[in-house]
Scaffold this motif. Structure first.
Motif, PDB file in Angstrom:
ATOM      1  N   LEU A 339     -12.404  -3.519  -3.942  1.00 43.33           N
ATOM      2  CA  LEU A 339     -11.295  -3.407  -2.999  1.00 43.33           C
ATOM      3  C   LEU A 339     -10.334  -2.301  -3.425  1.00 43.33           C
ATOM      4  CD1 LEU A 339      -9.854  -4.380  -0.492  1.00 43.33           C
ATOM      5  CD2 LEU A 339      -8.782  -6.191  -1.858  1.00 43.33           C
ATOM      6  N   ALA A 340     -10.081  -2.198  -4.716  1.00 43.39           N
ATOM      7  CA  ALA A 340      -9.189  -1.147  -5.209  1.00 43.39           C
ATOM      8  C   ALA A 340      -9.759   0.230  -4.893  1.00 43.39           C
ATOM      9  CB  ALA A 340      -8.970  -1.305  -6.706  1.00 43.39           C
ATOM     10  N   SER A 341     -11.065   0.401  -5.037  1.00 41.78           N
ATOM     11  CA  SER A 341     -11.707   1.686  -4.733  1.00 41.78           C
ATOM     12  C   SER A 341     -11.575   2.010  -3.244  1.00 41.78           C
ATOM     13  CB  SER A 341     -13.172   1.650  -5.144  1.00 41.78           C
ATOM     14  OG  SER A 341     -13.304   1.496  -6.544  1.00 41.78           O
ATOM     15  N   ALA A 342     -11.777   1.010  -2.398  1.00 38.08           N
ATOM     16  CA  ALA A 342     -11.664   1.219  -0.954  1.00 38.08           C
ATOM     17  C   ALA A 342     -10.240   1.596  -0.567  1.00 38.08           C
ATOM     18  CB  ALA A 342     -12.108  -0.042  -0.200  1.00 38.08           C
ATOM     19  N   MET A 343      -9.263   0.958  -1.191  1.00 38.45           N
ATOM     20  CA  MET A 343      -7.873   1.288  -0.897  1.00 38.45           C
ATOM     21  C   MET A 343      -7.539   2.702  -1.346  1.00 38.45           C
ATOM     22  SD  MET A 343      -6.076  -2.384  -1.895  1.00 38.45           S
ATOM     23  CE  MET A 343      -4.391  -1.795  -1.673  1.00 38.45           C
ATOM     24  N   ALA A 344      -7.999   3.066  -2.537  1.00 42.18           N
ATOM     25  CA  ALA A 344      -7.741   4.416  -3.036  1.00 42.18           C
ATOM     26  C   ALA A 344      -8.395   5.461  -2.142  1.00 42.18           C
ATOM     27  CB  ALA A 344      -8.241   4.535  -4.470  1.00 42.18           C
ATOM     28  N   ALA A 345      -9.616   5.169  -1.683  1.00 39.34           N
ATOM     29  CA  ALA A 345     -10.317   6.109  -0.805  1.00 39.34           C
ATOM     30  C   ALA A 345      -9.592   6.280   0.518  1.00 39.34           C
ATOM     31  CB  ALA A 345     -11.750   5.622  -0.567  1.00 39.34           C
ATOM     32  N   ALA A 346      -8.880   5.247   0.953  1.00 39.97           N
ATOM     33  CA  ALA A 346      -8.121   5.316   2.204  1.00 39.97           C
ATOM     34  C   ALA A 346      -6.739   5.917   2.001  1.00 39.97           C
ATOM     35  CB  ALA A 346      -8.000   3.921   2.808  1.00 39.97           C
ATOM     36  N   GLY A 347      -6.446   6.323   0.758  1.00 35.50           N
ATOM     37  CA  GLY A 347      -5.151   6.932   0.476  1.00 35.50           C
ATOM     38  C   GLY A 347      -4.025   5.936   0.330  1.00 35.50           C
ATOM     39  N   LEU A 348      -4.360   4.687   0.044  1.00 33.42           N
ATOM     40  CA  LEU A 348      -3.348   3.640  -0.091  1.00 33.42           C
ATOM     41  C   LEU A 348      -3.046   3.400  -1.561  1.00 33.42           C
ATOM     42  CD1 LEU A 348      -4.702   1.080   2.531  1.00 33.42           C
ATOM     43  CD2 LEU A 348      -3.050   2.928   2.875  1.00 33.42           C
ATOM     44  N   PRO A 349      -1.801   3.092  -1.907  1.00 35.87           N
ATOM     45  CA  PRO A 349      -1.470   2.806  -3.306  1.00 35.87           C
ATOM     46  C   PRO A 349      -2.160   1.541  -3.793  1.00 35.87           C
ATOM     47  CG  PRO A 349       0.386   2.307  -1.876  1.00 35.87           C
ATOM     48  CD  PRO A 349      -0.620   3.007  -1.018  1.00 35.87           C
ATOM     49  N   VAL A 350      -2.548   1.555  -5.075  1.00 39.95           N
ATOM     50  CA  VAL A 350      -3.232   0.402  -5.677  1.00 39.95           C
ATOM     51  C   VAL A 350      -2.467  -0.003  -6.929  1.00 39.95           C
ATOM     52  CG1 VAL A 350      -5.382  -0.503  -6.619  1.00 39.95           C
ATOM     53  CG2 VAL A 350      -5.448   1.256  -4.820  1.00 39.95           C
ATOM     54  N   PRO A 351      -1.635  -1.045  -6.857  1.00 39.71           N
ATOM     55  CA  PRO A 351      -0.925  -1.501  -8.054  1.00 39.71           C
ATOM     56  C   PRO A 351      -1.910  -1.869  -9.159  1.00 39.71           C
ATOM     57  CG  PRO A 351       0.008  -2.505  -6.086  1.00 39.71           C
ATOM     58  CD  PRO A 351      -1.250  -1.819  -5.656  1.00 39.71           C
ATOM     59  N   GLU A 352      -1.727  -1.316 -10.342  1.00 38.29           N
ATOM     60  CA  GLU A 352      -2.727  -1.434 -11.409  1.00 38.29           C
ATOM     61  C   GLU A 352      -2.961  -2.863 -11.863  1.00 38.29           C
ATOM     62  OE1 GLU A 352      -1.879   1.112 -14.642  1.00 38.29           O
ATOM     63  OE2 GLU A 352      -2.003   2.971 -13.470  1.00 38.29           O
ATOM     64  N   THR A 353      -1.928  -3.673 -11.864  1.00 36.69           N
ATOM     65  CA  THR A 353      -2.070  -5.019 -12.426  1.00 36.69           C
ATOM     66  C   THR A 353      -2.407  -6.079 -11.371  1.00 36.69           C
ATOM     67  OG1 THR A 353       0.307  -5.410 -12.205  1.00 36.69           O
ATOM     68  CG2 THR A 353      -0.462  -4.470 -14.283  1.00 36.69           C
ATOM     69  N   ASP A 354      -2.514  -5.693 -10.120  1.00 39.68           N
ATOM     70  CA  ASP A 354      -2.765  -6.685  -9.070  1.00 39.68           C
ATOM     71  C   ASP A 354      -4.189  -7.227  -9.137  1.00 39.68           C
ATOM     72  OD1 ASP A 354      -0.240  -6.431  -8.134  1.00 39.68           O
ATOM     73  OD2 ASP A 354      -0.781  -5.815  -6.095  1.00 39.68           O
ATOM     74  N   THR A 355      -4.316  -8.532  -8.936  1.00 39.08           N
ATOM     75  CA  THR A 355      -5.619  -9.165  -8.805  1.00 39.08           C
ATOM     76  C   THR A 355      -6.151  -8.936  -7.385  1.00 39.08           C
ATOM     77  OG1 THR A 355      -4.609 -11.236  -8.084  1.00 39.08           O
ATOM     78  CG2 THR A 355      -4.953 -10.952 -10.458  1.00 39.08           C
ATOM     79  N   TRP A 356      -7.387  -9.366  -7.127  1.00 38.11           N
ATOM     80  CA  TRP A 356      -7.946  -9.224  -5.776  1.00 38.11           C
ATOM     81  C   TRP A 356      -7.071  -9.912  -4.730  1.00 38.11           C
ATOM     82  CZ3 TRP A 356      -9.809 -12.132  -1.712  1.00 38.11           C
ATOM     83  CH2 TRP A 356     -10.561 -11.457  -0.753  1.00 38.11           C
ATOM     84  N   PRO A 357      -6.658 -11.180  -4.936  1.00 35.46           N
ATOM     85  CA  PRO A 357      -5.772 -11.799  -3.940  1.00 35.46           C
ATOM     86  C   PRO A 357      -4.474 -11.031  -3.732  1.00 35.46           C
ATOM     87  CG  PRO A 357      -6.655 -13.464  -5.414  1.00 35.46           C
ATOM     88  CD  PRO A 357      -7.042 -12.126  -5.991  1.00 35.46           C
ATOM     89  N   GLN A 358      -3.923 -10.477  -4.797  1.00 34.89           N
ATOM     90  CA  GLN A 358      -2.669  -9.738  -4.660  1.00 34.89           C
ATOM     91  C   GLN A 358      -2.877  -8.431  -3.892  1.00 34.89           C
ATOM     92  OE1 GLN A 358      -1.778  -9.754  -8.884  1.00 34.89           O
ATOM     93  NE2 GLN A 358      -0.043 -11.154  -8.578  1.00 34.89           N
ATOM     94  N   LEU A 359      -4.039  -7.800  -4.043  1.00 34.20           N
ATOM     95  CA  LEU A 359      -4.322  -6.599  -3.258  1.00 34.20           C
ATOM     96  C   LEU A 359      -4.450  -6.926  -1.775  1.00 34.20           C
ATOM     97  CD1 LEU A 359      -6.895  -4.690  -5.527  1.00 34.20           C
ATOM     98  CD2 LEU A 359      -4.454  -4.216  -5.210  1.00 34.20           C
ATOM     99  N   VAL A 360      -5.087  -8.060  -1.456  1.00 29.61           N
ATOM    100  CA  VAL A 360      -5.164  -8.484  -0.057  1.00 29.61           C
ATOM    101  C   VAL A 360      -3.769  -8.717   0.500  1.00 29.61           C
ATOM    102  CG1 VAL A 360      -5.972 -10.285   1.525  1.00 29.61           C
ATOM    103  CG2 VAL A 360      -7.475  -9.458  -0.302  1.00 29.61           C
ATOM    104  N   ASP A 361      -2.936  -9.379  -0.287  1.00 32.79           N
ATOM    105  CA  ASP A 361      -1.559  -9.615   0.156  1.00 32.79           C
ATOM    106  C   ASP A 361      -0.813  -8.300   0.348  1.00 32.79           C
ATOM    107  OD1 ASP A 361       0.735 -11.572   0.552  1.00 32.79           O
ATOM    108  OD2 ASP A 361       1.545 -10.339  -1.064  1.00 32.79           O
ATOM    109  N   GLU A 362      -1.094  -7.312  -0.509  1.00 33.17           N
ATOM    110  CA  GLU A 362      -0.489  -5.987  -0.374  1.00 33.17           C
ATOM    111  C   GLU A 362      -0.869  -5.355   0.961  1.00 33.17           C
ATOM    112  OE1 GLU A 362       1.321  -2.264  -1.988  1.00 33.17           O
ATOM    113  OE2 GLU A 362       1.474  -4.362  -2.577  1.00 33.17           O
ATOM    114  N   LEU A 363      -2.139  -5.461   1.338  1.00 35.34           N
ATOM    115  CA  LEU A 363      -2.592  -4.893   2.607  1.00 35.34           C
ATOM    116  C   LEU A 363      -1.914  -5.566   3.791  1.00 35.34           C
ATOM    117  CD1 LEU A 363      -6.400  -4.536   1.806  1.00 35.34           C
ATOM    118  CD2 LEU A 363      -4.772  -2.663   2.154  1.00 35.34           C
ATOM    119  N   VAL A 364      -1.792  -6.893   3.719  1.00 32.70           N
ATOM    120  CA  VAL A 364      -1.169  -7.627   4.825  1.00 32.70           C
ATOM    121  C   VAL A 364       0.316  -7.297   4.917  1.00 32.70           C
ATOM    122  CG1 VAL A 364      -0.605  -9.905   5.735  1.00 32.70           C
ATOM    123  CG2 VAL A 364      -2.848  -9.501   4.747  1.00 32.70           C
TER     124      VAL A 364
END
Length: 491
Positions: A339-364
């Protein structure tokens, strides 16, 4: 002394306070009690106005009334004066005449200060200017105001002062009073609806030995007699579902929750939440009832804003809403690295310490939530971010959960409740792993709750939503501090 950010006014000068204190002592010396115990029989000013709404200009009556409130304005001296009296329900003009009150009483009335609380008796008439008035036959000082009220023309405008001294804000700003009266009517309407649908109101502990029911950090306190640390609750969910296990079947609670998080226009660490649970229902039943509840509440409070609360609300799936707005399919990226790779490829910031659930919450929270203006529900969440919801009956890896959004704000969270005790144990174990990886908001393991599930929790649907956020939306306010009487403030 003025508060930070407050501009001093003439009324803040020491000689103004000294003059009011001198008047207080003069009243006592004259045998006038400046702080009596009661004033029985007062009517709301709005009731008096309603009783004489049909009076013609200049028409007199013999109808006597007793009202009480704060002295807000005064015009005239000598043999006749007009005063404005304000209570919670409205304002009324008073006419004072020396031939009715006598010289001494008339002078006592004229010596009162704006902001003093008085009770009056008088007869109703409509003035030559068409203003409903009471011609005074008697009055009584009810509380001497030692602090001058805010300027009557400009009200209290400094934001910091308004929140730190809400009593002055309510005293001077009609709009503030209207907001909190609307909030109160909203809560009453919620209760009427749920009571009418067979729900019973209950109370569960605020001090809890183990917090749970939400993804949040708790406040911790210490119980001296028990010599143990306790937590201020972050949610009432787990206790309410134990009541469903016990056979109460339909329950709700309106009360304070506490989450140790930052301040923002949408967050106050102490907030009011309602949660209700219904046996033999699933999340679709809960969605329909929530739509019905909100239609009922908005009708009851006379909501006339731009939002459309008629059923049904707009509905999307969570995964679909993210993909439409970001191009990322979270179902295809079910681990943190992917998920972090997909977000980076889309030009979206990826908080380094976020877990998978936290990245989903970031997107929402960053890319979906701000776009949801009209009342909207997002359905079907990943199991990893929903440890208390029942697995989806047809979508692998998902749970039966929805969140509701209005005006770009999340207002409600609902599940088909997880009632399999073995599955719940596994979810709690997964939360332990997330906590070990740095997720401070992961759910703690609650063996007492799992034990309750082992008695048997019937199929149950439940929802929680924030009273403060809903009041903010329905009264058209931009920050949650405008609908919390005494919000948390920095020093």
């Amino acid at each position: 002394m003025t508060e930070p950010g407050e501009q001093p006014s003439g009324e803040e000068q020491p000689d103004v306070f000294a003059a009011r204190r001198r008047k207080l002592e003069q009243l006592r010396a004259a045998g006038v009690e400046p702080f009596p115990y009661s004033f029985a029989g007062a009517e709301p000013i709005a009731s008096v106005r309603a009783a004489h709404a049909a009076l013609e200009v200049g028409e007199e009556t013999t109808s006597g009334h007793r009202v009480a409130g704060r002295l807000a304005a005064r015009r005239g001296q000598g043999k006749m004066a007009f005063l404005d009296l304000v209570d919670r329900s409205g304002r009324v003009q008073l006419q004072a005449r020396v031939d009715e009150l006598g010289p001494e009483r008339m002078q006592l009335l004229l010596d009162l200060d704006l902001g003093d609380l008085i009770g009056v008796d008088g007869t109703a008439f409509n003035s030559r200017r068409g203003e409903l008035s009471l011609r005074l036959t008697d009055f009584q000082l009810l509380a001497k105001s030692l602090r001058p009220p805010p300027d009557k023309h400009h009200g209290l405008t400094d934001v910091e002062t308004r929140f730190r001294h809400r009593e002055a804000d309510l005293m001077s700003n009609d709009d503030t009073r209207a907001v909190f009266m609307t909030r109160a009517r909203m809560v009453s309407a919620i209760r009427r609806y749920l009571d009418g649908q067979g729900f019973i109101e209950v109370e569960t502990p605020i001090l809890q030995p183990l917090y749970g029911g939400a993804a949040a950090r708790p406040f911790t306190t210490h119980h001296n007699a028990l010599d143990r640390d306790l937590y201020l609750r972050i949610a009432s969910e787990l206790y309410l579902k134990r009541l469903i296990v016990g056979g109460l079947e339909r329950v709700y609670e309106i009360g304070k929750n506490f989450r140790n998080e930052g301040l923002s226009p949408k967050h106050n660490p102490e907030f009011t939440m309602i949660e209700y649970y219904e046996a033999y229902a699933d999340y679709m039943d809960v969605a329909r009832r929530f739509e019905e509840l909100m239609a009922y509440v908005t009708a009851e409070i006379g909501y006339s804003g731009e939002l459309d609360f008629q059923r049904p609300w707009h509905r999307e799936t969570l995964a679909g809403s993210i993909e439409r707005r970001t191009g990322i399919d979270i179902q295809a990226h079910r681990d943190r690295e992917s998920l972090a790779s997909a977000m980076a490829a889309a030009g979206l910031p990826v908080p380094e310490t976020d877990t998978w659930p936290q990245l989903v919450d970031e997107l929402v929270s960053k890319h979906v939530e701000p776009t949801l203006i009209e009342p909207t529900m997002l359905f079907d969440y990943p199991v990893e971010i929903s440890p208390l919801a029942k697995r989806h009956r047809s979508e692998p890896g998902m749970v039966e959960r929805f969140e509701a959004f209005i005006h770009g704000i999340e207002v409600a969270n609902a599940f088909s409740e997880l009632n399999d005790p073995d599955d719940q144990r596994e979810r709690f174990e997964e939360q332990r792993v997330l906590a070990a990886s740095g997720d401070e908001e992961a759910q703690p393991y609650d063996e007492g709750y799992v034990r309750a599930l082992e008695y048997g929790l019937p199929p149950t649907g439940g929802i929680g939503f924030g009273i403060d956020r809903m009041a903010m939306i329905l009264t058209g306010q931009r920050t949650i501090r405008e609908v919390v009487l005494f919000p948390a403030m920095r020093d």
